[in-house]
Design a protein around this motif. Sequence first.
Motif, PDB file in Angstrom:
ATOM      1  N   LEU A 635      37.418  12.163  54.436  1.00 54.19           N
ATOM      2  CA  LEU A 635      36.402  12.758  54.969  1.00 54.19           C
ATOM      3  C   LEU A 635      35.617  12.125  55.980  1.00 54.19           C
ATOM      4  O   LEU A 635      35.338  11.133  56.070  1.00 54.19           O
ATOM      5  CB  LEU A 635      35.296  12.947  53.645  1.00 54.19           C
ATOM      6  CG  LEU A 635      34.000  13.626  53.875  1.00 54.19           C
ATOM      7  CD1 LEU A 635      34.208  15.059  54.301  1.00 54.19           C
ATOM      8  CD2 LEU A 635      33.024  13.370  52.803  1.00 54.19           C
ATOM      9  N   ILE A 636      35.766  12.888  57.075  1.00 54.34           N
ATOM     10  CA  ILE A 636      35.127  12.509  58.467  1.00 54.34           C
ATOM     11  C   ILE A 636      33.650  13.164  58.544  1.00 54.34           C
ATOM     12  O   ILE A 636      33.811  14.569  58.672  1.00 54.34           O
ATOM     13  CB  ILE A 636      35.961  12.685  59.428  1.00 54.34           C
ATOM     14  CG1 ILE A 636      37.488  12.148  59.021  1.00 54.34           C
ATOM     15  CG2 ILE A 636      35.484  12.321  60.684  1.00 54.34           C
ATOM     16  CD1 ILE A 636      38.570  12.444  60.216  1.00 54.34           C
ATOM     17  N   MET A 702      43.187  11.750  69.956  1.00 48.68           N
ATOM     18  CA  MET A 702      44.112  10.738  69.708  1.00 48.68           C
ATOM     19  C   MET A 702      43.828  10.214  68.198  1.00 48.68           C
ATOM     20  O   MET A 702      44.687  10.044  67.326  1.00 48.68           O
ATOM     21  CB  MET A 702      44.387   9.706  70.519  1.00 48.68           C
ATOM     22  CG  MET A 702      44.607   9.975  71.973  1.00 48.68           C
ATOM     23  SD  MET A 702      44.859   8.645  72.910  1.00 48.68           S
ATOM     24  CE  MET A 702      43.211   8.150  73.189  1.00 48.68           C
ATOM     25  N   ILE A 703      42.559   9.941  67.828  1.00 47.84           N
ATOM     26  CA  ILE A 703      41.821   9.726  66.668  1.00 47.84           C
ATOM     27  C   ILE A 703      42.425  10.364  65.339  1.00 47.84           C
ATOM     28  O   ILE A 703      42.973  10.365  64.454  1.00 47.84           O
ATOM     29  CB  ILE A 703      40.540   9.406  66.502  1.00 47.84           C
ATOM     30  CG1 ILE A 703      40.115   7.947  67.445  1.00 47.84           C
ATOM     31  CG2 ILE A 703      39.981   9.157  65.124  1.00 47.84           C
ATOM     32  CD1 ILE A 703      38.683   7.776  67.692  1.00 47.84           C
ATOM     33  N   VAL A 704      42.438  11.978  66.014  1.00 50.26           N
ATOM     34  CA  VAL A 704      42.512  12.864  64.865  1.00 50.26           C
ATOM     35  C   VAL A 704      44.120  13.105  64.669  1.00 50.26           C
ATOM     36  O   VAL A 704      44.668  13.166  63.718  1.00 50.26           O
ATOM     37  CB  VAL A 704      42.070  14.410  65.597  1.00 50.26           C
ATOM     38  CG1 VAL A 704      42.788  15.576  64.483  1.00 50.26           C
ATOM     39  CG2 VAL A 704      40.532  14.404  65.422  1.00 50.26           C
ATOM     40  N   SER A 705      44.883  12.959  65.707  1.00 49.57           N
ATOM     41  CA  SER A 705      46.345  12.943  65.534  1.00 49.57           C
ATOM     42  C   SER A 705      46.715  11.608  64.659  1.00 49.57           C
ATOM     43  O   SER A 705      47.698  11.704  63.599  1.00 49.57           O
ATOM     44  CB  SER A 705      46.954  12.646  66.771  1.00 49.57           C
ATOM     45  OG  SER A 705      46.751  13.609  67.753  1.00 49.57           O
ATOM     46  N   GLU A 706      46.314  10.556  64.951  1.00 51.97           N
ATOM     47  CA  GLU A 706      46.466   9.257  64.119  1.00 51.97           C
ATOM     48  C   GLU A 706      46.002   9.563  62.386  1.00 51.97           C
ATOM     49  O   GLU A 706      46.543   9.151  61.524  1.00 51.97           O
ATOM     50  CB  GLU A 706      45.968   8.336  64.444  1.00 51.97           C
ATOM     51  CG  GLU A 706      46.557   7.753  65.990  1.00 51.97           C
ATOM     52  CD  GLU A 706      45.716   6.660  66.626  1.00 51.97           C
ATOM     53  OE1 GLU A 706      44.686   5.936  65.804  1.00 51.97           O
ATOM     54  OE2 GLU A 706      46.067   6.045  67.824  1.00 51.97           O
ATOM     55  N   LEU A 707      44.796  10.296  62.267  1.00 52.69           N
ATOM     56  CA  LEU A 707      44.484  10.652  61.054  1.00 52.69           C
ATOM     57  C   LEU A 707      45.505  11.529  60.263  1.00 52.69           C
ATOM     58  O   LEU A 707      45.690  11.382  58.909  1.00 52.69           O
ATOM     59  CB  LEU A 707      42.950  10.997  61.061  1.00 52.69           C
ATOM     60  CG  LEU A 707      42.058  10.180  61.416  1.00 52.69           C
ATOM     61  CD1 LEU A 707      40.660  10.562  61.530  1.00 52.69           C
ATOM     62  CD2 LEU A 707      41.583   9.053  60.142  1.00 52.69           C
ATOM     63  N   VAL A 715      39.212  15.911  56.190  1.00 49.62           N
ATOM     64  CA  VAL A 715      38.502  16.962  56.186  1.00 49.62           C
ATOM     65  C   VAL A 715      37.235  16.698  57.213  1.00 49.62           C
ATOM     66  O   VAL A 715      36.851  15.440  56.976  1.00 49.62           O
ATOM     67  CB  VAL A 715      37.726  17.007  54.644  1.00 49.62           C
ATOM     68  CG1 VAL A 715      36.486  18.131  54.462  1.00 49.62           C
ATOM     69  CG2 VAL A 715      38.796  17.440  53.564  1.00 49.62           C
ATOM     70  N   PHE A 716      36.803  17.810  57.996  1.00 49.48           N
ATOM     71  CA  PHE A 716      35.887  17.522  58.743  1.00 49.48           C
ATOM     72  C   PHE A 716      34.413  18.124  58.511  1.00 49.48           C
ATOM     73  O   PHE A 716      34.499  19.196  57.999  1.00 49.48           O
ATOM     74  CB  PHE A 716      36.343  18.255  60.114  1.00 49.48           C
ATOM     75  CG  PHE A 716      37.204  17.742  60.918  1.00 49.48           C
ATOM     76  CD1 PHE A 716      37.727  16.074  60.773  1.00 49.48           C
ATOM     77  CD2 PHE A 716      38.377  18.354  61.711  1.00 49.48           C
ATOM     78  CE1 PHE A 716      38.843  15.530  61.378  1.00 49.48           C
ATOM     79  CE2 PHE A 716      39.183  17.780  62.559  1.00 49.48           C
ATOM     80  CZ  PHE A 716      39.486  16.503  62.165  1.00 49.48           C
ATOM     81  N   GLY A 732      39.774  24.073  66.991  1.00 49.40           N
ATOM     82  CA  GLY A 732      41.379  23.883  67.113  1.00 49.40           C
ATOM     83  C   GLY A 732      42.127  22.788  66.466  1.00 49.40           C
ATOM     84  O   GLY A 732      43.301  22.891  66.541  1.00 49.40           O
ATOM     85  N   PHE A 733      41.276  21.974  66.124  1.00 52.48           N
ATOM     86  CA  PHE A 733      42.001  20.552  65.418  1.00 52.48           C
ATOM     87  C   PHE A 733      42.330  21.026  63.912  1.00 52.48           C
ATOM     88  O   PHE A 733      43.024  20.178  63.258  1.00 52.48           O
ATOM     89  CB  PHE A 733      41.063  19.346  65.442  1.00 52.48           C
ATOM     90  CG  PHE A 733      40.844  18.713  66.820  1.00 52.48           C
ATOM     91  CD1 PHE A 733      41.573  17.922  67.232  1.00 52.48           C
ATOM     92  CD2 PHE A 733      39.561  19.345  67.560  1.00 52.48           C
ATOM     93  CE1 PHE A 733      41.369  17.299  68.788  1.00 52.48           C
ATOM     94  CE2 PHE A 733      39.464  18.691  68.679  1.00 52.48           C
ATOM     95  CZ  PHE A 733      40.355  17.905  69.406  1.00 52.48           C
ATOM     96  N   ALA A 734      41.681  22.102  63.127  1.00 46.50           N
ATOM     97  CA  ALA A 734      41.724  22.326  61.776  1.00 46.50           C
ATOM     98  C   ALA A 734      42.859  23.398  61.736  1.00 46.50           C
ATOM     99  O   ALA A 734      43.048  24.406  62.443  1.00 46.50           O
ATOM    100  CB  ALA A 734      40.481  22.531  61.460  1.00 46.50           C
TER     101      ALA A 734
END
Length: 815
Positions: A635-636, A702-707, A715-716, A732-734
């Motif tokens: 959870l972010i 990049m952080i989102v890609s690694e997560l 979960v954002f 766009g990330f979800a």
Amino acid sequence: MYPNSPQVNSSAQSPFMVNQEDEIDLKVIIFNYLQYWPIILIFMAVGVIAAFLFNRYTTPVYKVESSILVADDKPSLGTDLFESSGLGMLQGKNNIENEIGILKSYSLAEQTINALGLNVQYFQEDLFTSTQLYGRVPVLVTVDWTQPQLVGGMFKIEVIDDRSFHLTVADDEFAVFSPSDKFFKSTFEGKLELQEVYSFGEVVSGENYSFKVDLINALAGDEILFKVSDTPSLALKFREDLAVTPINKQASILTLSLETPVRRLGQDYVNKLMDMYLQRELDEKNRASENTVLFIDQQLSGITDSLRFSENRLQQYRTENRVFNLSEEGAVIFERLQELEKEKAQTEVTLKYYKTLQTYLANNQEAELVAPSVIGITDPLLNSLVQSLSELQAEQSRLKANFTDQTPVVRENASRVQNAKRALEENVNLAAQNTQDVLADLNNRISMIERDVNSLPQTERNLLSIQRQFSINENIYVYLLQKKAEAEITKAANMPKNSVLDYAKSGQLPVAPKRSLNLLIGLIIGMILPIGFITAKDFLNTKIEDPKELEKQLKVPLIGMIGRNNSDDALPVFNNPRSTVTESFRSLRADLAYLSPQKNNLTLLFTSSISGEGKTFVSMNMASVFALMGKKTILIGLDLRKPRIADDFNMVNDKGMSTCLSSNVSWKDVVKPSGYENLDVILSGPIPPNPAELLLQDKFRMIVSELKEEYDVVVFDCPPVGLVSETKELFGFADVNFYVFRQGYSMKGNSQILNNLVEKGGVSKIYGVLNDLHIDKGYGYGYGYGYGYGYGTNSYGYHEEVQLPWWKRALRRHK
């Protein structure tokens, strides 16, 4: 530039977006009101109780009825000639309408009130009301109407003993009635000063009042109220209250009805009114006979002296000359002269009547006309004209008593009177001229016979002359006496042509208050008031209440509904896994299998329009429900302006995403265990001065890609899209985006923000979620209906029953 999923048509985003018709709208409306049934029931009970008290303490009103037979007027001979001539002189009148107008006239009401003495009303106080006394009243108040009087207010008498009483003012709404101007009352603005004690029979007087009170049968300690009312006001009131209607269009029977709280008063008034009505009719008939007698008496007053003089002269001549009878020749001449003189006398009386009519018409007099037939004139046309003029003038007098001269009906009747006068004047002038011709012919014939008298001896000629004069006066005198006797007989035989069929009687049951109707009205008003208030409240409410309404407003599916969390625990999924709230999150998790199929890793984004709609609560528990499933979940917290996750997990927000984006710290260094298996948390970190710019860096991508590579579910928890701009860049990330609304908190206009994101912002894969569902706005929704459209809490052991208030449980059983 951040990745964006391709834009798709919102209508085809999910199998949950179905085109539902409005066949259950009526059920929705009904159940929306039924949730307030205790309040509606209470108001209905209050309405019935209020109606019962109204029926109990309202003075009952009774209906008094009587009936009168109105005789049809038979047209006089010759009247039909004028009605069909088209001259408009004798237009036919509706006799029934005229009699109704007379019965409802002010003058008749005034005469009735004066006859009954209704100017003082007596009352006795009860617990909540006052009852009017009539008939055997305990005291008698006599008012001096020759001077100004206070009317409209209420006096109170407290009997001290059989000699004295205490007089006070119970209601000071007085007006001053002046006998000089009966139809105008001035407001009494002074203060009424009364002595403390008065004696019975003593005149109680002061400025604008004068009356005395006599003891009838009141006892010491009795309290009586009385009110003084002026006759014009009472007459106007009774005239308005009296209803006069024919029993049907063909009949000439009139029904008189009066609604009054005092039955005996109503009966006495209606009976007296009918008596005065019949007496008025009889007086009108007698007035014609009285005018005839007066006319004859005026003629007799002149002829009596002449007759007495001629009689004495004849007797004296016979005595002095010892001549008592005429010779045979003189007797024949005298007989011929007597016949002509008799005819001449009658002709002169007729001519005098015509001249009286001419004077009457020339001076526009309003006195009662003497009918021609009374003095022996048999002309049918003249008789009908005089009768019609008399009726029209009587009608004009009645109309003027009730209307002004400019009223159309008064002006129209005045025109008829003038037409009748012109027709009568023409006829009288012609008849007078003919009568003068007849009289001239009679004089010529008498003159010729008088030549034969000259052949008689002097003594006989003188006797013939004196006897002739006596005979003339005697014939006229006898003729007038005969007509006077006929007029007096006619007067004695006069009877009203109308008659009373039924004297006034009152119904046994009151016509008001209508008890059953009032109870029904009280019940209906008691039901309408809360329903109207609820309707107005819903109409004016700007908050989202009804899931069905929200579903219609959205251009995207409303994918889930989260019930109200009745506990203080922010993580019911972990701490109360059998609750209905937890079940609603499980249902939403199951729906994701259809929203994003064939994906091993899943990224979810939660946002809302404004703060406080529960996006953090929903995102935390959605992350928790995936963790319970065994998915490695993180959870972010991306709400860098107003972080909430740390407090709910009992953590310190000392480092987090803002730390990573603003320094060289790795995201792995800011990951914190949640304390629950399979769930990690990255807090938002200390509040930075530039949160929007931090989230727009490439480092965040990049952080989102690694997560996504490290965790099964990401979960954002994003900031409200309606307040900040950076959330739009995060969609766009979800894989799936959720827009959270809160029942009873979110504004209805917030749905348009989501619609604009889809239609104008190009956001896809976004769905609505209604949080904090606790108000049942329709059939199939409500707290406890945890399966989206679910089937509520039950007793089969699937999850714990949420304890609702007793009335909601009863309502649910009815559903």
